[in-house]
Design an enzyme around this catalytic site. Structure first.
Site, PDB file in Angstrom:
ATOM      1  N   ASP A 100       0.832  -1.200   0.000  1.00  0.00           N
ATOM      2  CA  ASP A 100       0.000   0.000   0.000  1.00  0.00           C
ATOM      3  C   ASP A 100       0.873   1.259   0.000  1.00  0.00           C
ATOM      4  OD1 ASP A 100      -2.364  -1.719   0.482  1.00  0.00           O
ATOM      5  OD2 ASP A 100      -1.434  -1.971   2.441  1.00  0.00           O
ATOM      6  N   HIS A 115      -4.439  -3.471   6.504  1.00  0.00           N
ATOM      7  CA  HIS A 115      -4.231  -3.741   5.082  1.00  0.00           C
ATOM      8  C   HIS A 115      -5.573  -4.222   4.521  1.00  0.00           C
ATOM      9  CE1 HIS A 115      -2.574  -4.909   1.288  1.00  0.00           C
ATOM     10  NE2 HIS A 115      -2.891  -6.171   1.475  1.00  0.00           N
TER      11      HIS A 115
END
Length: 354
Positions: free
Chosen positions: A181, A209
């Site tokens: 990410d 996440h």
């Protein structure tokens, strides 16, 4: 039984003119889900020196489920065919006790994927069994200072589950990956501002996440950009409508485009995560999901992605001086809430299995 479950390939110890006097002792590295897409993309990065350095030899322990052992044997053949100078030995197995025996680093890629219509509690139960078994094996046979990174989703809570069953492993030695990410955020900011990724620093992924993660640019710096990076990108409205959802949903967008998950970028991120953790990030801030310790008012009990700096040898420190405004706090609260709910589901599952 363990011996029967494992296939071993030993590479020549002396290649490319490396003398035994000048070589480092091999590092033993376990990779789970090693025949899957991410594992397949990750192994060359480990064996070529991207993860641990160009002089660090490695011994691989590759763990798969029994039905995938045939595919894993093909992966082992390809590793042999690559003739990596740094690869000392490869063990392929479906036995966690074999895979984690004396390992220095464990990269846990394998996990049960969420399927259409599956409730979160069902997903937690499926992965709870996997990470319970792996946690118990790591607790029993891994090296004393083993470093663990969980890649398989839901990564933060899988790390939490694993820790419950590996009490011998210090909690700070168990992390979950949000570097994918982080890298996505860096790439999107660079593209938007027509900069190199090396011009971008100070971005952060907060929280889980998952689609609740908060990609944050409030503290970011970009070479050649004076003043607020947030404003240079288009302000809070553009962040809320464009950038944040794009990072949060990037994995789904890649699946929609290529009909397969983001394996190459995930493997690259796992390599970045471990390399920076063990070799140090220098002055750079990176994002890692680590046990919450009260920083930024995130109470313990969950694995939460924070801005960290790492130092050689596997140490990290949560950076305590990041600015948090109302826009950021609202989104941090949302992702924390999700992680608390996942934790409750995980604890219920653990209670049912004990």
């Amino acid at each position: 039984a363990a011996a029967a479950a494992a296939a071993t390939r030993r590479a020549p110890r002396m290649r490319m003119g490396m003398s035994s006097a000048g070589a480092k002792a091999p590092m033993t590295v376990a990779v789970t889900g090693a025949a899957g897409q991410i594992g397949y993309s990750l192994l060359p990065l480990i064996c070529s020196g991207r993860m641990f350095g160009k002089h660090q030899r490695v011994e691989l322990r590759l763990l798969e489920i029994t039905p995938a052992m045939g595919a894993l044997e093909g992966v082992v053949m390809e590793l042999e065919d690559c003739a990596f100078p740094l690869l000392e030995n490869t063990v392929a197995t479906d036995d966690a006790l074999v895979a984690f025996k004396d390992v220095d680093v464990a990269v846990l890629v394998g996990a049960f994927p969420r399927k259409a219509g599956m409730e979160r509690k069902e997903l937690m139960s499926k992965n709870g069994s996997i990470f319970k078994e792996q946690g118990e094996a790591i607790n029993s046979v891994a090296s004393e200072d083993v470093k663990v990174v969980v890649v398989g989703n839901p990564a933060n809570t899988n790390a939490n589950i694993l820790s419950q069953f590996a009490p011998r492993v210090p909690k700070q030695n168990i992390t979950a990956m949000t570097r994918l990410d982080h890298n996505r955020l860096v790439g999107m900011v660079a593209t938007k501002l027509d900069k190199s990724v090396t011009d971008i620093s100070g971005v952060v992924i907060w929280g889980n996440h998952s689609s609740t993660q908060y990609p944050d640019v409030l503290n970011a710096s970009v070479a050649g950009v004076d003043g607020s990076v947030r404003e240079a990108l288009g302000g809070e409205e553009w962040l809320a409508s464009e950038l944040i959802p794009a990072v949060q949903k990037r994995g789904a967008a890649i699946i929609a485009a290529r009909k397969l998950s983001s394996a190459m970028s995930a493997a690259n991120a796992a390599c970045d995560h471990v390399r920076d953790w063990l070799l140090g990030s220098g002055d750079r801030i990176v994002s890692m999901a680590v046990p919450a310790d009260g920083s930024y008012n995130i109470a313990d009990g969950i694995w939460f992605s924070f801005p960290v700096r790492t130092t050689r040898g596997g140490k990290y420190e949560i950076q305590k001086d990041m600015m948090i405004d109302a826009f950021s706090q609202e989104r941090i609260n949302i992702t924390e809430k999700e992680l608390r709910e996942e934790r409750e589901d995980a604890l219920a599952m653990i209670g049912n299995q004990q």
